[in-house]
Design an enzyme around this catalytic site. Structure first.
Site, mmCIF file in Angstrom:
data_model
loop_
_atom_site.group_PDB
_atom_site.id
_atom_site.type_symbol
_atom_site.label_atom_id
_atom_site.label_comp_id
_atom_site.label_asym_id
_atom_site.label_seq_id
_atom_site.Cartn_x
_atom_site.Cartn_y
_atom_site.Cartn_z
ATOM 1 N N ASP A 1 0.864 -1.046 0.011
ATOM 2 C CA ASP A 1 -0.031 0.036 -0.183
ATOM 3 C C ASP A 1 0.819 1.262 0.087
ATOM 4 O O ASP A 1 1.745 1.375 0.600
ATOM 5 C CB ASP A 1 -1.042 -0.180 1.316
ATOM 6 C CG ASP A 1 -1.819 1.121 1.143
ATOM 7 O OD1 ASP A 1 -2.606 1.117 0.262
ATOM 8 O OD2 ASP A 1 -1.979 1.853 2.393
ATOM 9 N N GLU B 1 1.136 -0.276 -4.899
ATOM 10 C CA GLU B 1 -0.055 0.539 -4.989
ATOM 11 C C GLU B 1 0.511 1.797 -5.469
ATOM 12 O O GLU B 1 1.008 2.614 -4.355
ATOM 13 C CB GLU B 1 -0.947 0.487 -3.747
ATOM 14 C CG GLU B 1 -2.070 1.431 -3.838
ATOM 15 C CD GLU B 1 -1.946 2.671 -3.590
ATOM 16 O OE1 GLU B 1 -2.483 3.439 -4.303
ATOM 17 O OE2 GLU B 1 -1.457 3.106 -2.460
ATOM 18 N N ASP C 1 -10.966 1.619 -2.168
ATOM 19 C CA ASP C 1 -11.350 3.211 -2.213
ATOM 20 C C ASP C 1 -12.140 3.776 -3.035
ATOM 21 O O ASP C 1 -12.426 4.833 -2.861
ATOM 22 C CB ASP C 1 -9.812 4.146 -2.005
ATOM 23 C CG ASP C 1 -9.332 3.792 -0.882
ATOM 24 O OD1 ASP C 1 -9.951 3.516 0.282
ATOM 25 O OD2 ASP C 1 -7.961 3.707 -0.887
#
Length: 509
Positions: free
Chosen positions: A296, A343, A395
């Site tokens: 992430d 990411e 998200d």
């Protein structure tokens, strides 16, 4: 590294239709894996699996190593004699979105009862495995269960608000707490043992069906966590043990004022001097429990957004250099490889891309981001060579929700020009395009497979409350859906390697 071409589904275990008001590692998880196998999917991606902290976000965990006890299946514990199955009836009826207050209130007492029963009268072989688990994992387990027990004693107050001798970790205070909480610590250790036994069993079942599990590691730690309390020298805290600066991102697609996550930032110089030992432990642990890992906020390893802790928003932050190659050289030496993908969304500089390419870590493409101005076209399928492609992430709004209320008119025109019209729903146009792309992995949120709208959105960044609650209904996983996904995996050359996957008619028999 390059990943073999595959297709998969993104679904956090909390979204499973298990009894008890929240998804877990019980029968519903195995039924979902059976569905994935019948649909010829080779991947199941989850979000972080740690114990929940602020806002019930899996990205705001109280530990980098412990598991979320709410994911433990009471049904499985009952099968093994940890608890009488009759005790589960009161908590078994809640369907629909996760109501965290209710789930904590009903499930945690039952888990503690089960843990207490196990310690008192568990089978000898299981107790021996538990002792081995404690010994092998003492390096993180002992401090986590003490933190967890003290956090409970002080009614979930952040550790810096505990009595000073505990906040300061004075040895005599810690030893006294361990003596006073000895039984509680054993129960909490038993629950971690149950979590990892159930997770390993579920992952083994996935492997039997030629399915790899994709995990997720958040770059930053929650301030109110066992890791910060225990390893404060690794974090930028002031003399009051409060964060000097905190993490976030500047204004972007998701928020005009940026995102102030509030996580304390690392002392990378101290970590480097220690050979990045904490990071090596963290990512070794992650790769032992998942096949691939999504890193992430990869941008933060090159440069991170440093926000003064006193600022209420992320607007006044600044970019500061991260560890870059140095950390990953140590990780590669320790792990023997880097089974990661990055990411790398948002404002990504050439330096970030160069770091990722030097490390041979694939990036991500998200189709929803690809239909804006020309610079957004890097996310479109034809530019997905070697990447991991998604229709959307946790998200994002769902594709159907975005199309109905979020997409601008010019974006819709671009979508129709690129994908054409789609008689079976815009979500299927996105899915077919992702699977047909040159991306190595194509991963679709289950909400998009089901064609659900904004009501099924998992998370809205910067929105406080109401996130991470969505759960699906088991009846939606139909024979027709499995067959459609299976045919698409076959024609896009994304079938699982050496697949032992069951036939759709076997699953739905």
């Amino acid at each position: 590294m390059s990943f073999p071409r595959a297709a998969g589904i993104l679904l956090h275990p909390t979204s499973l239709p298990s009894p008890g008001g929240i998804g877990d590692f019980g029968p519903a998880a195995y039924q979902f894996v059976d569905f994935l196998a019948s649909a010829r999917q080779g991947l199941w991606q989850v979000l972080p699996l740690g114990p929940l902290g602020y806002g019930n976000s899996p990205y705001s965990s109280t530990s980098a190593f412990a598991g979320n006890p709410l994911l433990i299946s009471l049904e499985r514990l009952a099968e093994r004699g940890w608890i009488n199955s009759a005790k589960l009836e009161a908590s078994s009826a809640a369907a629909g979105p996760v109501q965290y207050d209710r789930v904590f209130g009903l499930k945690m007492p039952l888990l503690f009862e089960a843990g207490r029963n196990f310690i008192r009268s568990g089978p000898k072989d299981a107790l021996q495995r538990f002792e081995s688990f404690q010994a092998e994992n003492s390096w993180w387990l002992e401090e986590f269960v003490l933190f967890d027990a003290l956090r409970s004693r002080y009614k979930l107050e952040s550790w810096n608000h505990w009595p000073d001798d505990l906040a300061q970790r004075r040895p005599e205070a810690l030893e006294k707490a361990r003596e006073e909480l000895a039984v509680d610590l054993q129960i909490r250790s038993a629950l971690q043992f149950a979590f990892y036994e159930q997770w390993r069993a579920l992952r083994h079942y996935c492997a039997q069906l030629a399915m790899r599990v994709v995990g997720d590691v958040a770059i930053f730690m929650n301030y109110d966590s066992a890791d910060v309390w225990t390893h404060r020298e690794l974090f930028r805290l002031n003399e009051k043990l409060e964060p000097e600066v905190v993490a976030g991102v500047p204004p972007d697609f998701f928020s005009q004022s940026g995102q102030r996550w509030g996580n304390p930032l690392y002392r990378w110089d101290v970590m480097k001097a220690q050979g990045y030992e904490w990071w090596v432990q963290r990512l070794r642990w992650a790769t032992e429990h998942c096949d691939y890992i999504r890193l992430d906020h990869f941008r933060g390893f090159d440069q991170f957004w440093e926000i003064p802790a006193s600022d209420p928003t992320a607007v006044n932050g600044r970019w500061v250099d991260g560890p870059r190659d140095d950390l990953f050289v140590k990780l590669r030496e320790a792990l023997g490889g880097l089974p990661f993908f990055a990411e790398d969304l948002g404002y990504i500089t050439p330096e970030v891309n160069a770091l990722r390419e030097r490390l041979q870590i694939p990036g991500m493409s998200v189709l929803q981001f690809g239909f804006g101005d020309k610079g957004a076209h890097i996310y479109l399928p034809h530019q997905g060579e070697g990447k991991v492609i998604y229709t959307g992430t946790h998200d994002n709004d769902t594709v159907a929700g975005w199309w109905q209320s979020g997409a601008a008119e010019h974006e819709k025109r671009y979508v129709e020009a690129y994908l054409g019209r789609c008689d079976d729903g815009i979500h299927w146009a996105f899915i077919r395009s992702a699977h047909g792309s040159p991306a190595s992995l194509s991963i679709i949120p289950l909400q998009d497979v089901l064609g659900l709208g904004s009501e099924a959105r998992m998370n809205t960044p910067s929105l406080h409350g109401g996130n991470w609650r969505w759960r699906f209904e088991a009846s939606r996983l139909t024979r027709e859906l499995a067959a459609k996904l299976a045919l698409l995996s076959e024609v896009s050359d994304r079938l699982p390697a050496q697949s032992e996957a069951i036939e759709a008619e076997d699953f739905f028999a």
